[in-house]
Design a protein around this motif. Structure first.
Motif, PDB file in Angstrom:
ATOM      1  N   LYS A  91      47.666  33.641  48.609  1.00  0.00           N
ATOM      2  CA  LYS A  91      46.538  33.440  47.711  1.00  0.00           C
ATOM      3  C   LYS A  91      46.512  34.514  46.624  1.00  0.00           C
ATOM      4  O   LYS A  91      46.498  34.209  45.443  1.00  0.00           O
ATOM      5  CB  LYS A  91      45.242  33.470  48.531  1.00  0.00           C
ATOM      6  CG  LYS A  91      44.164  32.670  47.867  1.00  0.00           C
ATOM      7  CD  LYS A  91      42.984  32.361  48.736  1.00  0.00           C
ATOM      8  CE  LYS A  91      41.803  32.105  47.826  1.00  0.00           C
ATOM      9  NZ  LYS A  91      40.650  32.928  48.136  1.00  0.00           N
TER      10      LYS A  91
ATOM     11  N   GLU B  75      36.265  37.839  38.559  1.00  0.00           N
ATOM     12  CA  GLU B  75      36.273  36.539  39.248  1.00  0.00           C
ATOM     13  C   GLU B  75      36.135  36.723  40.763  1.00  0.00           C
ATOM     14  O   GLU B  75      35.686  35.829  41.460  1.00  0.00           O
ATOM     15  CB  GLU B  75      37.578  35.783  38.967  1.00  0.00           C
ATOM     16  CG  GLU B  75      37.920  35.591  37.498  1.00  0.00           C
ATOM     17  CD  GLU B  75      37.061  34.549  36.784  1.00  0.00           C
ATOM     18  OE1 GLU B  75      36.505  33.672  37.475  1.00  0.00           O
ATOM     19  OE2 GLU B  75      36.949  34.636  35.550  1.00  0.00           O
TER      20      GLU B  75
ATOM     21  N   SER C 252      42.109  32.937  39.508  1.00  0.00           N
ATOM     22  CA  SER C 252      41.269  32.003  38.778  1.00  0.00           C
ATOM     23  C   SER C 252      42.131  31.083  37.929  1.00  0.00           C
ATOM     24  O   SER C 252      43.251  31.427  37.563  1.00  0.00           O
ATOM     25  CB  SER C 252      40.332  32.806  37.868  1.00  0.00           C
ATOM     26  OG  SER C 252      39.679  31.960  36.953  1.00  0.00           O
ATOM     27  N   ARG C 253      41.596  29.913  37.631  1.00  0.00           N
ATOM     28  CA  ARG C 253      42.329  28.974  36.777  1.00  0.00           C
ATOM     29  C   ARG C 253      41.891  29.110  35.313  1.00  0.00           C
ATOM     30  O   ARG C 253      42.696  29.127  34.409  1.00  0.00           O
ATOM     31  CB  ARG C 253      42.076  27.555  37.286  1.00  0.00           C
ATOM     32  CG  ARG C 253      42.925  26.501  36.639  1.00  0.00           C
ATOM     33  CD  ARG C 253      42.655  25.152  37.278  1.00  0.00           C
ATOM     34  NE  ARG C 253      43.364  25.012  38.543  1.00  0.00           N
ATOM     35  CZ  ARG C 253      44.594  24.512  38.639  1.00  0.00           C
ATOM     36  NH1 ARG C 253      45.228  24.118  37.570  1.00  0.00           N
ATOM     37  NH2 ARG C 253      45.190  24.407  39.819  1.00  0.00           N
ATOM     38  N   ASN C 254      40.587  29.248  35.105  1.00  0.00           N
ATOM     39  CA  ASN C 254      40.056  29.227  33.736  1.00  0.00           C
ATOM     40  C   ASN C 254      39.486  30.573  33.259  1.00  0.00           C
ATOM     41  O   ASN C 254      39.117  30.696  32.106  1.00  0.00           O
ATOM     42  CB  ASN C 254      38.947  28.175  33.622  1.00  0.00           C
ATOM     43  CG  ASN C 254      39.459  26.798  33.968  1.00  0.00           C
ATOM     44  OD1 ASN C 254      40.535  26.411  33.524  1.00  0.00           O
ATOM     45  ND2 ASN C 254      38.717  26.065  34.782  1.00  0.00           N
ATOM     46  N   TYR C 255      39.391  31.536  34.147  1.00  0.00           N
ATOM     47  CA  TYR C 255      38.848  32.855  33.789  1.00  0.00           C
ATOM     48  C   TYR C 255      37.456  32.729  33.163  1.00  0.00           C
ATOM     49  O   TYR C 255      37.110  33.450  32.217  1.00  0.00           O
ATOM     50  CB  TYR C 255      39.829  33.609  32.859  1.00  0.00           C
ATOM     51  CG  TYR C 255      41.200  33.645  33.460  1.00  0.00           C
ATOM     52  CD1 TYR C 255      41.489  34.538  34.490  1.00  0.00           C
ATOM     53  CD2 TYR C 255      42.178  32.733  33.087  1.00  0.00           C
ATOM     54  CE1 TYR C 255      42.726  34.530  35.115  1.00  0.00           C
ATOM     55  CE2 TYR C 255      43.417  32.717  33.699  1.00  0.00           C
ATOM     56  CZ  TYR C 255      43.680  33.618  34.716  1.00  0.00           C
ATOM     57  OH  TYR C 255      44.887  33.606  35.325  1.00  0.00           O
TER      58      TYR C 255
ATOM     59  N   TRP D 180      47.899  37.527  32.954  1.00  0.00           N
ATOM     60  CA  TRP D 180      46.999  36.403  32.616  1.00  0.00           C
ATOM     61  C   TRP D 180      46.386  36.489  31.220  1.00  0.00           C
ATOM     62  O   TRP D 180      45.521  35.703  30.870  1.00  0.00           O
ATOM     63  CB  TRP D 180      45.896  36.282  33.680  1.00  0.00           C
ATOM     64  CG  TRP D 180      46.413  36.395  35.082  1.00  0.00           C
ATOM     65  CD1 TRP D 180      45.881  37.151  36.085  1.00  0.00           C
ATOM     66  CD2 TRP D 180      47.568  35.733  35.656  1.00  0.00           C
ATOM     67  NE1 TRP D 180      46.636  37.021  37.237  1.00  0.00           N
ATOM     68  CE2 TRP D 180      47.675  36.162  36.995  1.00  0.00           C
ATOM     69  CE3 TRP D 180      48.524  34.851  35.166  1.00  0.00           C
ATOM     70  CZ2 TRP D 180      48.702  35.726  37.855  1.00  0.00           C
ATOM     71  CZ3 TRP D 180      49.548  34.419  36.012  1.00  0.00           C
ATOM     72  CH2 TRP D 180      49.618  34.852  37.325  1.00  0.00           C
TER      73      TRP D 180
ATOM     74  N   SER E 112      45.806  33.612  28.494  1.00  0.00           N
ATOM     75  CA  SER E 112      44.687  32.655  28.500  1.00  0.00           C
ATOM     76  C   SER E 112      43.760  32.867  27.300  1.00  0.00           C
ATOM     77  O   SER E 112      42.852  32.071  27.074  1.00  0.00           O
ATOM     78  CB  SER E 112      43.886  32.799  29.808  1.00  0.00           C
ATOM     79  OG  SER E 112      43.278  34.070  29.852  1.00  0.00           O
TER      80      SER E 112
END
Ligand code: CP3
Length: 357
Positions: free
Chosen positions: A98, A158, A162-165, A211, A214
Motif C-alpha cells: 500500500k 492525505e 492518493s489518486r487525486n491529491y 507525485w 499532478s
C-alpha cells in the motif's frame, strides 16, 4: 569544494551527471533494492523496513545487494522518503503493498506549527552510520536521497497514498500561508538531511518528487518551485551532483531545468530528444525506460533500450534508468541482462561515434 572523500573507482555516473563524456553509459535503477530480490524477501521475513534502516550493517548489506548482483554503476542508500519525517513528529507506518500511512495527518496551521526541525546526528544517526559503512565498501558512487516537499506533504496531508491529491490541493489553494509554512519546514528538513548525508560521504543526491506531476505548471511555479529553488541553492556549495525526479512531469521539464538541479529525471512519456529540447541543454538527464518493459519479451525490451541509447549517445549527460521504480514482481535476471546490454551496446555506439568524429 567541501567534500574530501577521495575518488570512487567507477565514476561514470558522476561524470554523466556533470555532463562530461563517458566511455559507456552509467546505469542504475530506482528501487533497485527491494522485494524482487530473494535475499531481500528473506531479510524481510525477520525485519521490517524500519528495522533494516535502524541497523547500519544490515542496511548497508541491503544497499549493496543490487550493486553486487546487477553490476549497476551507482548505489542508492536503502531507506524510504518517510524516514526523516518521524523526528519531525509525523506518526507514520509503511504498509505492505500500500505505502505510507499517517496516524496524525496535517489539516491545519496548528498541525504545521507543531512540526519539529530535525538534527540528523541526533535523530537519524543510523542513516549517517550506514553511509560511513558503505563508503568503505563501495567502488561505485553512493546516492543519498530525500523526498521533496510536495510529495512528502501529499502523504502528510492525505494520510496515505492518493489518486487525486484532493486534500493536498485544497489546503494549497485554500490556506496558502499554511501551505507556505509547510513547504518552508519541509524544505529546511531536506537541506539539513541532504547536507548531513553528503558530509559523511554521499557522492550525489536525488530528490524524489514522485507525485508533483499532478500539478499544472502555473501551480507548480506558484506553490512549489520557490521551495525547490531554495533547496538546490541550499546544497549548491556541497559540489555534488543533484538529481530531481518526478513522474508525469513532461510539462514541468522546462521549469525543472531552471531551479538549480544538475540532473533531471525523465519518465517514459517524453522521448529523450524532446526532454533535451525542453530543458535546452541546461541539465543532464536521467531515464527513461518504462518499468513495465521489464515484463516484455526480450526483443521488445532490447529494442526500446536501444532507442534510448541511440538517442542518448548523441550528446553527453545521460544516466540510464527506468522512468520510475522497479516493480516487486520483476525477474532479477532480466535486470541483469538489461544492465549488461546497456553497458555493451552503449560502449560500442560511443566508440563508433568518437572514431567518426
Ligand atoms: O533501492 C532504492 O531505490 C532505495 C530504497 C527506497 C525505498 N523507498 C524503499 C522501500 C527508495 C528510494 C524509496 C523512495 C520512496 N518511497 C518514494 C519515491 C520513489 C517512488 O517510487 O516514487 C515513495 C513515493 C515512497 C513511499 C513508499 N514507501 C511506497 C509507495 C512504498 C511501497 C509500498 C509497497 O509495499 O508496495 C514504500 C515502502 C517501501 N520503500 C518498500 C521499499 C523496498 C517496500 C516495502 C517493504 O519492503 O516493506
Amino acid at each position: 569544494m567541501i567534500k574530501g572523500f577521495g575518488t570512487v573507482k567507477n565514476d561514470l555516473f558522476l561524470r554523466a551527471c556533470r555532463g562530461e563524456r563517458v566511455e559507456r553509459l552509467p546505469v542504475w535503477y530506482m528501487r533497485q533494492a527491494g522485494r524482487y530480490q530473494a535475499e531481500y524477501r528473506e531479510i524481510r521475513k525477520n525485519f521490517t523496513l524500519e528495522e533494516i534502516c535502524l541497523d547500519p550493517t544490515l542496511c548497508a548489506k541491503v544497499t549493496m545487494l543490487p550493486v553486487e548482483q546487477l553490476n549497476v554503476d551507482a548505489a542508492i542508500l536503502f531507506s524510504d522518503i518517510m524516514i526523516p519525517l518521524g523526528p519531525m513528529g509525523v506518526n507514520y507506518s509503511l504498509v505492505k503493498d500500500k505505502g505510507p500511512e499517517i496516524a496524525n495527518p496535517i489539516r491545519s496551521l496548528h498541525d504545521v506549527e507543531q512540526l519539529r526541525k530535525i538534527h540528523p546526528e541526533v535523530d537519524l544517526p543510523h542513516v549517517l552510520e550506514t553511509i560511513r559503512l558503505l563508503k568503505q565498501q563501495l567502488d561505485v558512487p553512493l546516492i543519498g536521497f530525500s523526498g521533496a516537499p510536495f510529495t512528502l506533504a501529499s502523504y502528510m496531508i492525505e494520510g496515505g497514498p492518493s489518486r487525486n491529491y484532493l486534500l493536498t490541493k485544497t489546503l494549497m489553494y485554500e490556506a496558502p500561508a499554511t501551505w507556505e509554512l509547510l513547504m518552508d519546514k519541509l524544505g529546511d528538513m531536506v537541506v539539513t538531511y541532504l547536507r548531513a548525508q553528503v558530509m559523511v560521504g554521499a557522492d550525489a543526491v536525488q530528490i524524489f518528487d514522485s507525485w508533483v506531476g499532478s500539478l499544472a505548471p502555473a501551480d507548480y511555479r506558484r506553490y512549489v518551485r520557490p521551495v525547490m529553488e531554495k533547496i538546490f541553492a541550499g546544497i549548491k556549495d556541497l559540489d555534488v551532483p543533484s538529481i530531481y525526479f518526478g513522474v508525469n512531469t513532461g510539462e514541468l521539464l522546462a521549469d525543472f531545468s531552471q531551479i538549480g538541479a544538475g540532473v533531471v529525471g525523465v519518465d517514459w512519456r517524453v522521448p529523450i530528444q524532446s526532454a533535451r529540447e525542453r530543458t535546452r541543454g541546461m541539465v543532464s538527464l536521467q531515464g527513461n525506460l518504462d518499468p513495465a518493459l521489464l515484463f516484455a519479451p526480450w526483443e521488445v525490451l532490447q529494442s526500446r533500450a536501444k532507442e534510448i541509447i541511440d538517442e542518448a549517445v548523441k550528446e553527453p549527460g545521460l544516466v540510464f534508468n527506468l522512468g520510475h521504480g522497479v516493480l516487486p514482481s520483476v525477474d532479477p535476471s532480466v535486470l541483469q541482462k538489461l544492465t549488461a546490454f546497456i553497458h555493451e551496446y552503449s560502449e560500442k555506439k560511443i566508440s563508433e561515434l568518437s572514431k567518426a568524429r
